[in-house]
Write an enzyme that holds these catalytic residues in place. Structure first.
Site, PDB file in Angstrom:
ATOM      1  N   ASP A   1       0.889 -14.903 -20.221  1.00 18.19           N
ATOM      2  CA  ASP A   1       0.639 -16.340 -20.143  1.00 18.19           C
ATOM      3  C   ASP A   1       0.817 -17.021 -21.494  1.00 18.19           C
ATOM      4  OD1 ASP A   1       0.083 -17.082 -17.448  1.00 18.19           O
ATOM      5  OD2 ASP A   1      -1.692 -15.799 -17.562  1.00 18.19           O
TER       6      ASP A   1
ATOM      7  N   GLU B   1      -4.778 -16.365 -24.049  1.00 18.04           N
ATOM      8  CA  GLU B   1      -3.524 -16.485 -23.301  1.00 18.04           C
ATOM      9  C   GLU B   1      -3.070 -17.936 -23.186  1.00 18.04           C
ATOM     10  OE1 GLU B   1      -4.019 -14.840 -19.354  1.00 18.04           O
ATOM     11  OE2 GLU B   1      -6.031 -15.660 -19.145  1.00 18.04           O
TER      12      GLU B   1
ATOM     13  N   CYS C   1      -3.190  -7.038 -23.907  1.00 16.56           N
ATOM     14  CA  CYS C   1      -3.127  -6.467 -22.556  1.00 16.56           C
ATOM     15  C   CYS C   1      -1.981  -7.051 -21.739  1.00 16.56           C
ATOM     16  CB  CYS C   1      -4.456  -6.641 -21.824  1.00 16.56           C
ATOM     17  SG  CYS C   1      -4.912  -8.361 -21.592  1.00 16.56           S
TER      18      CYS C   1
ATOM     19  N   ARG D   1      -7.655  -6.313 -13.348  1.00 14.68           N
ATOM     20  CA  ARG D   1      -7.390  -7.641 -12.763  1.00 14.68           C
ATOM     21  C   ARG D   1      -8.110  -7.710 -11.418  1.00 14.68           C
ATOM     22  NH1 ARG D   1      -1.881  -6.576 -15.152  1.00 14.68           N
ATOM     23  NH2 ARG D   1      -1.257  -8.456 -16.263  1.00 14.68           N
TER      24      ARG D   1
ATOM     25  N   HIS E   1       0.834  -1.203   0.000  1.00 19.23           N
ATOM     26  CA  HIS E   1       0.000   0.000   0.000  1.00 19.23           C
ATOM     27  C   HIS E   1       0.865   1.248   0.000  1.00 19.23           C
ATOM     28  CE1 HIS E   1      -4.207  -1.342   1.363  1.00 19.23           C
ATOM     29  NE2 HIS E   1      -4.218  -0.915   0.132  1.00 19.23           N
TER      30      HIS E   1
HETATM   31  C1  PEP Z   1      -1.482 -12.097 -19.422  1.00 19.70           C
HETATM   32  O1  PEP Z   1      -1.403 -13.294 -19.145  1.00 19.70           O
HETATM   33  O2  PEP Z   1      -0.832 -11.541 -20.328  1.00 19.70           O
HETATM   34  C2  PEP Z   1      -2.372 -11.229 -18.638  1.00 19.70           C
HETATM   35  C3  PEP Z   1      -2.606  -9.995 -19.002  1.00 19.70           C
HETATM   36  O3  PEP Z   1      -2.903 -11.761 -17.497  1.00 19.70           O
HETATM   37  P1  PEP Z   1      -2.068 -11.916 -16.111  1.00 19.70           P
HETATM   38  O4  PEP Z   1      -0.753 -11.220 -16.293  1.00 19.70           O
HETATM   39  O5  PEP Z   1      -2.912 -11.281 -15.070  1.00 19.70           O
HETATM   40  O6  PEP Z   1      -1.960 -13.378 -15.976  1.00 19.70           O
HETATM   41 MG    MG Z   2      -2.820 -14.177 -17.798  1.00 18.70          MG
END
Ligand code: PEP
Ligand code: MG
Length: 542
Positions: free
Chosen positions: A455, A431, A502, A296, A189
């Site tokens: 991922d 992903e 993303c 997220r 935080h």
């Molecule tokens: C990803 O896997 O690219 C993603 C955006 O999700 P996370 O990083 O939260 O797994």
């Molecule tokens: Mg992911």
């Protein structure tokens, strides 16, 4: 002169003199009491808790606080009135016969150690909040009034063992521009607040307190994460130059944030922000994104031992939607499992958590948790432009199962007469390699797609994204990964649906041009990269 390294929390350069601010709850001298003294100590403790609760509530009601500050005060209230902690404190006084301050020191030190030992970033990041509350109780018990902290000089650099959120707040209010600390982590935080309040900061600096004494001159280079202790004249001159150049760049940056992300040859790229916690909103809005491309939501569990209720979630989602409206906000349903927040699933020990009950698999297997989130999302959807996205989808039928649940919850809300956005869009993350290979079918079923490269790279190259020892295999621009991205671009184009990236590749200045050259027209990036990616886009020719 000596150079120390740490982890930069909020970038910038500052030159100033060290001022040590050490608060160590674990160094409180233990004081034993007699059996007849216990009642008095319990009363003193209760009075202190009541007084702090009152002060926190008054502060919360006083107005003029940012959302971030409100969230932190609310967390402190929760910690202060945690029934388990209160029970431990009373036991330590009444049965172990320690004085009230000793009990606070012992109980909070134990909790902080447990959190630090969990080797879980999320819990480690909460230690500062617990230390902060403990310190407030100790201050009241020993008659210290926090407001009586000696005045800070804005030319000073605060040097701390570990910074707490309330210390960050005190420093920012006093006009201090920079702090450095021996421990700390990116997601605490205190760190989030430091970024929100723009405090130049470096944490996790090994050997800091042995090296830096009061009054010594420091150069805090939070661009590279380096502290120069007692610098020479040449270093000082060099850094002074960099400070004035950065100031010029910042003035230009405020203007550049307003410029549209259009390439030099006129291609419009949508530029969205990723968000983990509502506290980041103030900063994100300053960066002027086209919307949120990834929220997220599992990070909402960050400092909790339980799951947030439907009403709590509805409030959080509505607030984000309202603040961004009319810009779209893509909210990803919980991506629990893998390395994420295993503390909420104590009985879910799996051999291969990344290949186990993670993301949509967890949500489908735990319909009560999923339905609660979906109800909250739908109830909030009337406050702005919401899109719902599902993580870890393997193919079209996986997506359809999740969508069917949303439809079911929609029907439930219809029966209850609760309104929601009927035209709400639903999409899937790409992903997992199978999702990219099945992108045509998915694109026909979804309203939009978003590629999670973090991922996608991990699963395509069979390389754990968190394992330093195989970092060399984590090749984001590997031809196999690019091929999967290309297939997804083609599928989205054919189905005429929006597609974004993303994952972290979108935030990388080395990779964003590559993604755009593959046909990606929307990037959702880490908020601190928004300005540089915006500038980069404006310099590209497609
Ligand atoms: C990803 O896997 O690219 C993603 C955006 O999700 P996370 O990083 O939260 O797994
Ligand atoms: Mg992911």
């Amino acid at each position: 002169m000596k150079r120390l390294r740490g982890v930069s929390i909020h970038s910038g350069i500052f030159i100033g003199n060290a001022r040590l601010w050490i608060r160590k709850i674990d160094q409180f001298k233990p004081v034993k009491i007699g059996l007849d003294g216990a009642e008095q100590e319990v009363q003193a403790l209760q009075a202190a808790l009541n007084r702090i609760e009152l002060a926190l509530n008054e502060n919360l009601d006083s107005g003029g606080l940012s959302e971030t500050e409100k969230d932190i005060l609310s967390t402190h209230l929760l910690i202060l009135r945690d029934p388990e902690l209160e029970k431990d404190l009373l036991h330590t006084i009444e049965s172990e016969l320690y004085s009230a301050p000793s009990a606070v020191s012992r109980v909070f030190t134990r909790v902080c150690r447990q959190f630090s030992d969990m080797q879980n970033d999320y819990f480690a990041a909460r230690v500062g909040d617990y230390q902060d509350v403990a310190q407030q109780i100790l201050d009241v018990l020993s008659g210290v009034v926090t407001a009586a902290e000696p005045e800070w000089d804005p030319g000073q650099v605060a040097v701390l063992e570990e910074v707490s959120p309330s210390q960050v707040s005190v420093l920012a209010k006093a006009g201090v521009r920079a702090y450095i600390s021996q421990s700390g982590s990116t997601n605490s935080h205190a760190s989030i607040l430091s970024r929100a309040l723009g405090l130049i900061s470096i944490v996790s600096i090994g050997g800091l307190l042995e090296t830096v004494g009061p009054g010594v001159q420091l150069i805090v280079d939070a661009v590279s994460g380096e502290v120069i202790v007692d610098p020479g004249l040449q270093d000082i001159r060099g850094y002074q130059n960099r400070i004035s150049l950065a100031e010029q760049a910042r003035r230009i940056g405020d203007v550049e944030n307003q410029l549209p992300p259009i390439t030099a040859d006129g291609t419009l790229i949508k530029l969205y922000a990723n968000i983990e916690l509502p506290q980041e909103l103030d900063f994100i809005l300053q960066q002027n994104p086209d919307g949120i491309g990834l929220f997220r939501t599992e990070f909402l569990y960050l400092e909790r031992r339980d799951l947030p209720s439907e009403d709590e979630q509805t409030n959080i989602y509505s607030n984000i939607l309202q603040r961004l409206a009319p810009r779209p906000v893509t909210i990803r349903t919980f991506d629990l499992g893998g390395d994420k927040l295993a503390h909420l699933m104590p009985d879910a020990t799996e051999e291969n958590p990344y290949l186990g009950k993670r993301g949509i698999r967890f949500s489908l297997a735990e319909p009560e948790i999923f339905r609660t989130q979906l109800r909250a999302l739908l109830r909030a959807s009337v406050f702005g432009t919401m899109q719902i996205m599902f993580p870890m989808i393997i193919d079209e039928s996986d997506f359809c199962k999740a969508k069917a649940l949303v439809k079911d919850v929609m029907a439930e809300l219809d029966r209850e007469g609760i309104s929601y956005a009927k035209d709400l869009k639903m999409g899937a993350m790409i992903e997992i390699p199978s999702a990219a290979l099945c992108a045509s079918g998915l694109a026909r079923a979804c309203d939009f797609l978003s590629i999670g490269t973090n991922d996608l790279v991990q699963y395509t190259l069979a390389t754990d994204r968190n394992n330093e020892s195989v970092a060399g295999y984590y090749i984001q621009n590997h031809p196999a990964v690019l091929r999967l991205i290309q297939m997804t671009v083609e599928a989205a184009r054919e189905a005429c649906i929006p597609l974004s990236v993303c994952g972290e590749m979108a935030s990388g200045e080395d990779y964003a041009p590559l993604l755009i050259s593959l046909g990606i027209r929307a990037l959702s990036v880490n908020p601190h990269q928004l300005l540089s990616i915006r500038k980069l886009i404006r310099s590209l020719v497609t």
